[in-house]
Motif scaffolding. Structure first.
Motif, PDB file in Angstrom:
ATOM      1  N   GLY A   1       0.831  -1.192   0.000  1.00  0.00           N
ATOM      2  CA  GLY A   1       0.000   0.000   0.000  1.00  0.00           C
ATOM      3  C   GLY A   1       0.871   1.249   0.000  1.00  0.00           C
ATOM      4  N   ASP A   2       0.605   2.171   0.945  1.00  0.00           N
ATOM      5  CA  ASP A   2       1.375   3.406   1.049  1.00  0.00           C
ATOM      6  C   ASP A   2       2.644   3.233   1.885  1.00  0.00           C
ATOM      7  OD1 ASP A   2      -0.523   4.711  -0.442  1.00  0.00           O
ATOM      8  OD2 ASP A   2      -1.627   5.467   1.302  1.00  0.00           O
ATOM      9  N   PHE A   3       2.891   2.044   2.377  1.00  0.00           N
ATOM     10  CA  PHE A   3       4.039   1.780   3.238  1.00  0.00           C
ATOM     11  C   PHE A   3       5.180   1.151   2.436  1.00  0.00           C
ATOM     12  CE2 PHE A   3       0.654   2.381   6.158  1.00  0.00           C
ATOM     13  CZ  PHE A   3       1.189   2.706   7.390  1.00  0.00           C
ATOM     14  N   PHE A   4       6.404   1.455   2.815  1.00  0.00           N
ATOM     15  CA  PHE A   4       7.569   0.882   2.151  1.00  0.00           C
ATOM     16  C   PHE A   4       8.516   0.305   3.192  1.00  0.00           C
ATOM     17  CE2 PHE A   4       9.209   5.002   3.390  1.00  0.00           C
ATOM     18  CZ  PHE A   4      10.545   4.755   3.715  1.00  0.00           C
ATOM     19  N   THR A   5       9.404  -0.574   2.758  1.00  0.00           N
ATOM     20  CA  THR A   5      10.444  -1.101   3.636  1.00  0.00           C
ATOM     21  C   THR A   5      11.815  -0.900   3.000  1.00  0.00           C
ATOM     22  OG1 THR A   5      11.272  -3.025   4.849  1.00  0.00           O
ATOM     23  CG2 THR A   5      10.304  -3.440   2.672  1.00  0.00           C
ATOM     24  N   ALA A   6      12.788  -0.629   3.867  1.00  0.00           N
ATOM     25  CA  ALA A   6      14.184  -0.546   3.424  1.00  0.00           C
ATOM     26  C   ALA A   6      14.922  -1.841   3.746  1.00  0.00           C
ATOM     27  CB  ALA A   6      14.876   0.634   4.103  1.00  0.00           C
ATOM     28  N   GLY A   7      14.172  -2.854   4.218  1.00  0.00           N
ATOM     29  CA  GLY A   7      14.781  -4.152   4.490  1.00  0.00           C
ATOM     30  C   GLY A   7      15.214  -4.358   5.934  1.00  0.00           C
ATOM     31  N   ASP A   8      14.833  -3.441   6.831  1.00  0.00           N
ATOM     32  CA  ASP A   8      15.200  -3.591   8.233  1.00  0.00           C
ATOM     33  C   ASP A   8      14.154  -4.424   8.969  1.00  0.00           C
ATOM     34  OD1 ASP A   8      17.437  -1.984   7.890  1.00  0.00           O
ATOM     35  OD2 ASP A   8      16.344  -0.157   8.364  1.00  0.00           O
ATOM     36  N   VAL A   9      14.600  -5.079  10.041  1.00  0.00           N
ATOM     37  CA  VAL A   9      13.684  -5.845  10.881  1.00  0.00           C
ATOM     38  C   VAL A   9      13.725  -5.286  12.299  1.00  0.00           C
ATOM     39  CG1 VAL A   9      13.757  -7.961   9.533  1.00  0.00           C
ATOM     40  CG2 VAL A   9      15.470  -7.589  11.308  1.00  0.00           C
ATOM     41  N   GLY A  10      12.598  -5.354  13.007  1.00  0.00           N
ATOM     42  CA  GLY A  10      12.536  -4.817  14.356  1.00  0.00           C
ATOM     43  C   GLY A  10      11.160  -5.059  14.952  1.00  0.00           C
ATOM     44  N   TYR A  11      10.870  -4.318  16.026  1.00  0.00           N
ATOM     45  CA  TYR A  11       9.584  -4.502  16.707  1.00  0.00           C
ATOM     46  C   TYR A  11       9.159  -3.201  17.380  1.00  0.00           C
ATOM     47  CZ  TYR A  11      12.345  -4.777  21.020  1.00  0.00           C
ATOM     48  OH  TYR A  11      13.193  -4.493  22.056  1.00  0.00           O
ATOM     49  N   LEU A  12       7.872  -3.123  17.710  1.00  0.00           N
ATOM     50  CA  LEU A  12       7.312  -2.014  18.476  1.00  0.00           C
ATOM     51  C   LEU A  12       7.054  -2.482  19.902  1.00  0.00           C
ATOM     52  CD1 LEU A  12       4.670  -0.805  15.865  1.00  0.00           C
ATOM     53  CD2 LEU A  12       6.749   0.427  16.484  1.00  0.00           C
ATOM     54  N   ASN A  13       7.276  -1.581  20.887  1.00  0.00           N
ATOM     55  CA  ASN A  13       6.879  -1.939  22.242  1.00  0.00           C
ATOM     56  C   ASN A  13       5.423  -1.530  22.474  1.00  0.00           C
ATOM     57  OD1 ASN A  13       6.861   0.811  22.820  1.00  0.00           O
ATOM     58  ND2 ASN A  13       8.589   0.743  24.237  1.00  0.00           N
ATOM     59  N   GLU A  14       4.942  -1.731  23.688  1.00  0.00           N
ATOM     60  CA  GLU A  14       3.523  -1.479  23.968  1.00  0.00           C
ATOM     61  C   GLU A  14       3.152  -0.012  23.801  1.00  0.00           C
ATOM     62  OE1 GLU A  14       1.135  -3.508  24.491  1.00  0.00           O
ATOM     63  OE2 GLU A  14       2.154  -5.421  24.831  1.00  0.00           O
ATOM     64  N   GLU A  15       4.131   0.890  23.921  1.00  0.00           N
ATOM     65  CA  GLU A  15       3.850   2.317  23.795  1.00  0.00           C
ATOM     66  C   GLU A  15       4.118   2.849  22.395  1.00  0.00           C
ATOM     67  OE1 GLU A  15       4.895   4.990  26.953  1.00  0.00           O
ATOM     68  OE2 GLU A  15       5.287   3.338  28.335  1.00  0.00           O
ATOM     69  N   GLY A  16       4.400   1.945  21.451  1.00  0.00           N
ATOM     70  CA  GLY A  16       4.572   2.355  20.066  1.00  0.00           C
ATOM     71  C   GLY A  16       5.965   2.820  19.706  1.00  0.00           C
ATOM     72  N   PHE A  17       6.958   2.578  20.567  1.00  0.00           N
ATOM     73  CA  PHE A  17       8.334   2.939  20.249  1.00  0.00           C
ATOM     74  C   PHE A  17       8.988   1.817  19.441  1.00  0.00           C
ATOM     75  CE2 PHE A  17       7.458   5.866  23.658  1.00  0.00           C
ATOM     76  CZ  PHE A  17       8.226   6.984  23.366  1.00  0.00           C
ATOM     77  N   LEU A  18       9.687   2.204  18.397  1.00  0.00           N
ATOM     78  CA  LEU A  18      10.297   1.253  17.476  1.00  0.00           C
ATOM     79  C   LEU A  18      11.704   0.881  17.924  1.00  0.00           C
ATOM     80  CD1 LEU A  18      10.246  -0.288  14.733  1.00  0.00           C
ATOM     81  CD2 LEU A  18      11.103   1.831  13.670  1.00  0.00           C
ATOM     82  N   PHE A  19      12.028  -0.401  17.814  1.00  0.00           N
ATOM     83  CA  PHE A  19      13.376  -0.913  18.088  1.00  0.00           C
ATOM     84  C   PHE A  19      13.857  -1.654  16.844  1.00  0.00           C
ATOM     85  CE2 PHE A  19      11.562  -0.170  22.168  1.00  0.00           C
ATOM     86  CZ  PHE A  19      12.611   0.088  23.039  1.00  0.00           C
ATOM     87  N   ILE A  20      15.078  -1.335  16.407  1.00  0.00           N
ATOM     88  CA  ILE A  20      15.657  -1.973  15.227  1.00  0.00           C
ATOM     89  C   ILE A  20      16.459  -3.188  15.660  1.00  0.00           C
ATOM     90  CG2 ILE A  20      17.071  -1.650  13.160  1.00  0.00           C
ATOM     91  CD1 ILE A  20      14.669   0.214  13.306  1.00  0.00           C
TER      92      ILE A  20
END
Length: 509
Positions: free
Chosen positions: A385-404
């Motif tokens: 859709g409107d989202f793209f990836t640069a090939g990185d992997v990671g996760y979000l915590n419960e407060e929506g902060f991204l970790f690579i």
């Protein structure tokens, strides 16, 4: 934005310093604005139209920034080329971009000429900064032209080439139809970050450009600093003590750096670090690579809570985090910019809940989309859709902060266990005898892949068994045994470009 932009400041305070060349030469807003207008008019008179491309092969200089402003006003795509590439690689970019004009500095004349001889068909208009045989000097090209305001109706944009971890690089191209809105949103974002740090639009502060302008972020940061009424101080190349000297000399208030610069700064002798004042600094943004938690904590202790970490790619910006939130969640790269969004998807495209590692997808805060020039399949593969990836992997915590976690290509699968090389690198670089490092997966008959560490030691360290044993003991207390390197190799200098990007493909080969 109202009351902002180079044209505005050139009109209300033309004597205001706009850019300082690495040589110390200073151009005011009035001079830079007039020069950019003349160059834009000359390019149009030559026959260049909105959507045409101007390539630049030059070191950091006032002319580089002037050419960027001119091309933006003329509605051109700006193709800044990494002059550390080989002639064949530069020739490919010149040909693939369809650049009608190229601007070359005499210092890059040899590689530029070799590239031009190989490019097909190659730019017809060949301009030079200063005098260069076979080229038309910028000043001669513009001679007699008007410096009255010039706009082509649409604004030009950078055409950035990916770093080509595998295969040939691809140009990232966004439509000029959206360029004016995107430009406004980028300028507003920079103004918002400045304001949060106590830097006001038009307050004549100084911004230190520590990296090469042929990279996306340094070019954007330097240009936006000028547009917001600040002075861009250009470094010729990265050197930690020179950076400290310039911060003190120009009372620099903002800068953009990469984590490898923090490492070099921290490993300066204490007496060198103490020699210079950094009290003027209010905002230091950083990104482009993972930053080790311990390294960032040491920088905060030294310079204070002035850091904003950014995450994104040449394809678009994504998240940011200030120092206070980072200290709450060490290692995070933040939450989405206003207008941006982030999702974590599995390999089937399903959105994952907090805590689950998957592929990171971003939505550009500028509200537009991009494509990879001439490669619709790569464009489709990078988007959901409107989202793209640069090939990185990671996760979000419960407060929506991204970790690579890592880049997919750098993930090591050893004995069926996924190992993220970036996690090990963040620990390794905190060792006092490690100046720089990289972690790779290498073939192993039993495990499939084994973890290998390549280390650039600090100047007073002696590579060998004793150092390796000390490093392994350091790691043993900090990471899981399964992640410990099976091999350690030493290298005199890590293959990084001047912006701090590590070329792991060179180490793998």
């Amino acid at each position: 934005m109202k009351d902002a932009g180079l044209e505005y400041f050139a009109a209300v305070s033309p004597e205001r310093p706009a850019v300082v060349d690495p040589s110390g030469l200073t151009w005011t807003c009035g001079v830079l604005n007039a020069y950019s207008n003349r160059f834009a008019r000359a390019l149009r008179a030559y026959g260049m139209l909105p959507g045409d491309a101007l390539a630049i092969i030059a070191p950091n200089s006032v002319e580089f920034l002037a050419a960027n402003f001119a091309a933006t006003r003329a509605g051109l795509y700006i193709v800044p080329i990494n002059w550390h590439l080989s002639a064949a690689e530069i020739a490919y970019i010149l040909s693939d971009s369809g650049a009608r004009a190229v601007l070359v500095h005499p210092r890059q004349a040899r590689v530029a000429q070799a590239a031009l001889e190989q490019s097909q068909p190659g730019p017809a208009l060949r301009l030079s900064i200063g005098t260069l045989p076979g080229y038309v000097a910028m000043d001669d090209f513009m001679a007699g032209g008007s410096d009255e305001p010039f706009e082509a109706g649409v604004l030009g944009r950078p055409m950035i080439y990916t770093s080509a971890t595998t295969g040939l690089p691809k140009a990232i191209v966004a439509s000029l139809a959206d360029s004016r809105v995107a430009h406004e949103r980028v300028m507003q974002a920079h103004a918002s970050f400045d304001a949060a740090a106590g830097i006001a639009v038009g307050d004549r502060s100084s911004h230190l450009c520590t990296s090469m302008l042929y990279h996306t972020t340094p070019l954007e940061c330097a240009s936006m600093a000028v547009n917001l009424g600040h002075c861009a101080i250009l470094m010729e190349r990265w050197d930690p003590e020179t950076a400290l000297r310039l911060i003190e000399q120009y009372r620099v208030q903002s800068s953009m750096m990469v984590p490898s610069m923090f490492v070099r700064l921290l490993k300066l002798p204490e007496e060198v670090r103490a020699r210079y004042s950094t009290a003027s600094l209010k905002l230091v943004s950083h990104g482009c690579a993972p930053c080790a938690t311990q390294i960032k904590k040491q920088m905060i202790e030294w310079w204070g809570p002035i850091f904003w970490e950014m995450y994104g790619a040449s394809e678009g910006s994504g998240t940011c985090v200030n120092t206070a939130d980072w200290l709450r969640f060490p290692g995070t790269v933040g939450r989405p910019f206003p207008g941006a969004a982030v999702k974590i998807l599995d390999d089937e495209g399903r959105e994952l809940p907090p805590g689950r590692v998957g592929t990171i997808y971003l939505k550009r805060f500028t509200g537009d989309c991009f494509e990879y020039r001439g490669d619709p399949e790569k464009t489709r593969a990078a988007h959901v859709g409107d989202f793209f990836t640069a090939g990185d992997v990671g996760y979000l915590n419960e407060e929506g902060f991204l970790f690579i976690s890592d880049r997919k290509i750098d993930m090591i699968i050893s004995g069926g266990v996924n190992i993220y090389s970036a996690e090990i690198e963040r620990v390794l670089v905190a060792h006092p005898k490690v100046a720089d490092c990289a972690v790779l997966g290498v073939p192993d008959a039993v495990l499939g892949e084994a973890v290998k560490a390549v280390i650039e030691p600090v100047p007073d360290a002696t590579p060998g068994a004793a150092l390796s044993a000390d490093i392994m003991a350091f790691l043993f207390d900090r990471i899981s045994p399964v992640k410990l390197p099976r091999r350690i190799e030493y290298i005199e200098r890590m293959p990084r470009d001047p912006n701090g990007k590590l070329f792991k493909r060179h180490l793998r080969s």
